[in-house]
Write a protein that holds these residues in place. Structure first.
Motif, PDB file in Angstrom:
ATOM      1  N   ILE A  42      15.875  -7.473   1.335  1.00  0.00           N
ATOM      2  CA  ILE A  42      14.889  -6.545   0.582  1.00  0.00           C
ATOM      3  C   ILE A  42      13.901  -7.226  -0.096  1.00  0.00           C
ATOM      4  O   ILE A  42      12.846  -6.776   0.096  1.00  0.00           O
ATOM      5  N   ILE A  43      13.802  -8.576  -0.206  1.00  0.00           N
ATOM      6  CA  ILE A  43      12.842  -9.318  -0.873  1.00  0.00           C
ATOM      7  C   ILE A  43      11.826  -9.455   0.263  1.00  0.00           C
ATOM      8  O   ILE A  43      10.678  -9.500  -0.005  1.00  0.00           O
ATOM      9  N   LEU A  44      12.527  -9.810   1.394  1.00  0.00           N
ATOM     10  CA  LEU A  44      11.449 -10.158   2.433  1.00  0.00           C
ATOM     11  C   LEU A  44      10.819  -8.881   2.994  1.00  0.00           C
ATOM     12  O   LEU A  44       9.547  -8.930   3.094  1.00  0.00           O
ATOM     13  N   ILE A  45      11.315  -7.575   2.976  1.00  0.00           N
ATOM     14  CA  ILE A  45      10.664  -6.556   3.096  1.00  0.00           C
ATOM     15  C   ILE A  45       9.538  -6.018   2.348  1.00  0.00           C
ATOM     16  O   ILE A  45       8.415  -5.549   2.829  1.00  0.00           O
ATOM     17  N   VAL A  46       9.988  -6.351   0.951  1.00  0.00           N
ATOM     18  CA  VAL A  46       8.983  -5.798  -0.202  1.00  0.00           C
ATOM     19  C   VAL A  46       7.643  -6.784  -0.083  1.00  0.00           C
ATOM     20  O   VAL A  46       6.456  -6.254  -0.296  1.00  0.00           O
ATOM     21  N   THR A  47       7.841  -8.287   0.010  1.00  0.00           N
ATOM     22  CA  THR A  47       6.895  -9.103   0.198  1.00  0.00           C
ATOM     23  C   THR A  47       6.108  -8.908   1.516  1.00  0.00           C
ATOM     24  O   THR A  47       4.727  -8.927   1.301  1.00  0.00           O
ATOM     25  N   GLY A  48       6.622  -8.636   2.500  1.00  0.00           N
ATOM     26  CA  GLY A  48       5.935  -8.133   3.599  1.00  0.00           C
ATOM     27  C   GLY A  48       5.208  -6.734   3.525  1.00  0.00           C
ATOM     28  O   GLY A  48       3.931  -6.724   4.082  1.00  0.00           O
ATOM     29  N   THR A  49       5.685  -5.922   2.830  1.00  0.00           N
ATOM     30  CA  THR A  49       4.893  -4.489   2.472  1.00  0.00           C
ATOM     31  C   THR A  49       3.650  -4.970   1.835  1.00  0.00           C
ATOM     32  O   THR A  49       2.643  -4.368   2.178  1.00  0.00           O
ATOM     33  N   ILE A  50       3.855  -5.774   0.805  1.00  0.00           N
ATOM     34  CA  ILE A  50       2.682  -6.029  -0.257  1.00  0.00           C
ATOM     35  C   ILE A  50       1.511  -6.661   0.847  1.00  0.00           C
ATOM     36  O   ILE A  50       0.453  -6.392   0.621  1.00  0.00           O
ATOM     37  N   PHE A  51       2.030  -7.594   1.389  1.00  0.00           N
ATOM     38  CA  PHE A  51       1.028  -8.518   2.145  1.00  0.00           C
ATOM     39  C   PHE A  51       0.195  -7.509   3.220  1.00  0.00           C
ATOM     40  O   PHE A  51      -0.972  -7.627   3.457  1.00  0.00           O
ATOM     41  N   PHE A  52       1.027  -6.605   3.829  1.00  0.00           N
ATOM     42  CA  PHE A  52       0.283  -5.746   4.940  1.00  0.00           C
ATOM     43  C   PHE A  52      -0.394  -4.489   4.366  1.00  0.00           C
ATOM     44  O   PHE A  52      -1.429  -4.082   4.827  1.00  0.00           O
ATOM     45  N   LEU A  53       0.114  -4.348   2.993  1.00  0.00           N
ATOM     46  CA  LEU A  53      -1.055  -3.213   2.300  1.00  0.00           C
ATOM     47  C   LEU A  53      -2.279  -3.932   2.009  1.00  0.00           C
ATOM     48  O   LEU A  53      -3.283  -3.382   1.931  1.00  0.00           O
ATOM     49  N   LEU A  54      -2.248  -5.257   1.542  1.00  0.00           N
ATOM     50  CA  LEU A  54      -3.516  -5.959   1.093  1.00  0.00           C
ATOM     51  C   LEU A  54      -4.461  -6.137   2.375  1.00  0.00           C
ATOM     52  O   LEU A  54      -5.419  -6.009   2.149  1.00  0.00           O
ATOM     53  N   LEU A  55      -3.847  -6.496   3.387  1.00  0.00           N
ATOM     54  CA  LEU A  55      -4.387  -6.640   4.853  1.00  0.00           C
ATOM     55  C   LEU A  55      -5.073  -5.282   5.152  1.00  0.00           C
ATOM     56  O   LEU A  55      -6.042  -5.308   5.686  1.00  0.00           O
TER      57      LEU A  55
ATOM     58  N   PRO B  70       2.650   7.441  -1.890  1.00  0.00           N
ATOM     59  CA  PRO B  70       3.092   7.795  -0.373  1.00  0.00           C
ATOM     60  C   PRO B  70       2.959   6.875   0.681  1.00  0.00           C
ATOM     61  O   PRO B  70       3.681   6.509   1.438  1.00  0.00           O
ATOM     62  N   THR B  71       1.772   6.018   0.337  1.00  0.00           N
ATOM     63  CA  THR B  71       1.218   5.063   1.271  1.00  0.00           C
ATOM     64  C   THR B  71       2.000   3.797   1.218  1.00  0.00           C
ATOM     65  O   THR B  71       2.817   3.217   1.956  1.00  0.00           O
ATOM     66  N   ILE B  72       2.547   3.522  -0.086  1.00  0.00           N
ATOM     67  CA  ILE B  72       3.554   2.405  -0.542  1.00  0.00           C
ATOM     68  C   ILE B  72       4.839   2.607   0.176  1.00  0.00           C
ATOM     69  O   ILE B  72       5.445   1.741   0.816  1.00  0.00           O
ATOM     70  N   ILE B  73       5.422   3.935  -0.094  1.00  0.00           N
ATOM     71  CA  ILE B  73       6.746   4.274   0.187  1.00  0.00           C
ATOM     72  C   ILE B  73       6.930   4.355   1.823  1.00  0.00           C
ATOM     73  O   ILE B  73       7.654   3.828   2.280  1.00  0.00           O
ATOM     74  N   SER B  74       5.709   4.824   2.495  1.00  0.00           N
ATOM     75  CA  SER B  74       5.899   4.754   3.923  1.00  0.00           C
ATOM     76  C   SER B  74       5.690   3.638   4.396  1.00  0.00           C
ATOM     77  O   SER B  74       6.217   3.271   5.581  1.00  0.00           O
ATOM     78  N   SER B  75       4.872   2.693   3.981  1.00  0.00           N
ATOM     79  CA  SER B  75       4.800   1.285   4.516  1.00  0.00           C
ATOM     80  C   SER B  75       5.949   0.647   4.209  1.00  0.00           C
ATOM     81  O   SER B  75       6.505  -0.223   5.070  1.00  0.00           O
ATOM     82  N   LEU B  76       6.871   0.614   3.302  1.00  0.00           N
ATOM     83  CA  LEU B  76       7.905  -0.085   3.087  1.00  0.00           C
ATOM     84  C   LEU B  76       9.148   0.610   3.904  1.00  0.00           C
ATOM     85  O   LEU B  76       9.772  -0.337   4.546  1.00  0.00           O
ATOM     86  N   VAL B  77       9.250   1.674   3.924  1.00  0.00           N
ATOM     87  CA  VAL B  77      10.075   2.403   4.743  1.00  0.00           C
ATOM     88  C   VAL B  77       9.990   2.033   6.335  1.00  0.00           C
ATOM     89  O   VAL B  77      10.675   1.695   7.233  1.00  0.00           O
TER      90      VAL B  77
END
Length: 403
Positions: free
Chosen positions: A185-198, A369-376
């Protein structure tokens, strides 16, 4: 450790060591165990070797397969029992493994495929290798391709030995729990934050007057390549027996995964792309009604071809693995499991598309919605890689890519 004694009690006796997995026995070259006797069929029988049992299955042989004199189609062979194939007798023996051959535990990675965990250690050159980088012989064993000496098996700390005993269907369904294990879960959350910033950086680059498009291209290549590298890391780790999500890779090599993904996509969907271009160019040059269903059929065939092609490219680490001479026979060999895989991937793909396009309507909150869709979305991508890895992990003997 188990072994078959061929011609027990005779001067011509010899032994066949059995290792966990599926192996075939027959007269023809290409079998795992070759017995050159006229009474033995080309492909006579098949062994399914597990830690606690050996199952023998007749492959439609001409002279039949017998256990203690009784003809069998498929039966468990116990230590001490006599197996007869044609006129050749074999006896199963259970032997204790010597203490010096105790399996070591390794956290190392393959010398030639750094993304793959090591499975074998060469005692001569001390190289760590995955199963793709060792050669096998019909009598069993895994050998260093350089030193031509038998390698010692390594057991990774995170391997679950009983995972392969579950049916592929149950394992595929269990793939949805894979990203939730340990620190997934930590890996997914950190990855989601990284790709949202990207993604944010990519959007800002569109408004840059100087070198804006260059920055957009570089960020796209980097983001896609890095994500592909991580997804392939999950696929390879699962295929090699790992049941824990790997850490995010280093950012040193993202160009190669990007180009391999691009070539794979273009190859799989080349017919559909070509027909679409042709329809656009010749839209006013006569009857082109046939292009609609032909293009749709080509697109569907590309969708069916792509998962196996992506898996092969990830395992071989080469775009040459998209070769139809490899992919089409591979699909045919594991057709039942592959159909299930494609259906599951299609359902996941539709779920991702619906969430990305309609979540903002259901949940009209800025950014949420963007955060949730990116995470899922990232979670589901990892699940897809897990399913593809499990397909290879369960059917690697049937696929025979590295034997």
């Amino acid at each position: 450790m188990q072994r078959l004694i061929v011609n027990p009690g005779m001067e011509s006796t010899w032994e066949i060591p059995l290792r966990t997995g599926i192996a075939t026995l027959g007269r023809e070259e290409g079998n795992d165990f070759v017995i050159d006797h006229p009474s033995v069929s080309g492909q006579h029988c098949e062994f399914m070797v597990m830690d606690s049992s050996v199952t023998v299955k007749d492959l439609g042989s001409f002279n039949g397969t017998f256990i203690d004199g009784q003809a069998v189609n498929e039966s468990i062979l116990l230590p001490g029992q006599t197996l007869q194939v044609g006129e050749v007798r074999l006896q199963l023996e259970q032997v204790a493994a010597p203490a010096a051959a105790a399996t070591a535990t390794s956290h190392a990675h393959c010398k030639f495929h750094p993304r793959n965990p090591a499975r074998y250690l060469c005692p001569k050159c001390h190289g760590n290798f995955c199963e793709m980088c060792v050669s096998t012989r019909s009598t069993g064993g895994h050998f260093c391709r350089t030193c031509v000496v038998e390698c010692s098996p390594l057991t990774p700390a995170a391997v679950a030995d009983d995972a392969t005993e579950l049916s592929f269907t149950r394992q595929a369904i269990g793939a949805f729990k894979y990203p939730l294990n340990s620190d997934g879960i930590i890996l997914i959350v950190t990855g989601t934050i990284f790709f949202l910033l990207l993604d944010g950086a990519r959007m800002l680059s569109k408004f840059a007057f100087v070198y804006g498009w260059l920055a957009l291209i570089l960020l796209t290549v980097f983001g896609t390549g890095y994500l592909t590298a991580y997804l392939r890391l999950n696929l390879n780790a699962t295929a090699m027996g790992e049941d824990k999500m790997p850490d995010w890779p280093e950012m040193s090599d993202v160009v190669s995964p990007f180009w391999q993904l691009l070539v794979t996509v273009l190859f799989c969907f080349a017919p559909a792309i070509g027909l679409t271009i042709y329809a656009a160019v010749s839209s006013g040059d006569g009857d082109t009604a046939w292009l609609g269903w032909v293009t749709t059929a080509s697109l569907l065939l590309g969708c069916v071809y792509f998962p196996m092609a992506f898996t092969a490219v990830a395992m071989f680490d080469s775009v040459g693995a998209v070769n139809p001479l490899l992919i089409i026979p591979s699909i045919a060999k594991v057709l039942k499991e592959y159909v299930l895989t494609v259906v599951m991937l299609a359902v996941i793909l539709v779920a991702r598309w619906l969430m990305k396009n309609y979540l903002a309507t259901i949940l009209p909150v800025p950014l949420l919605p963007t955060i949730i869709s990116s995470l899922v979305g990232l979670y589901l991508l990892i699940v897809e890689m897990r399913i593809l890895g499990l397909l290879y992990r369960n059917k690697k003997y049937e696929l025979g890519w590295f034997t």
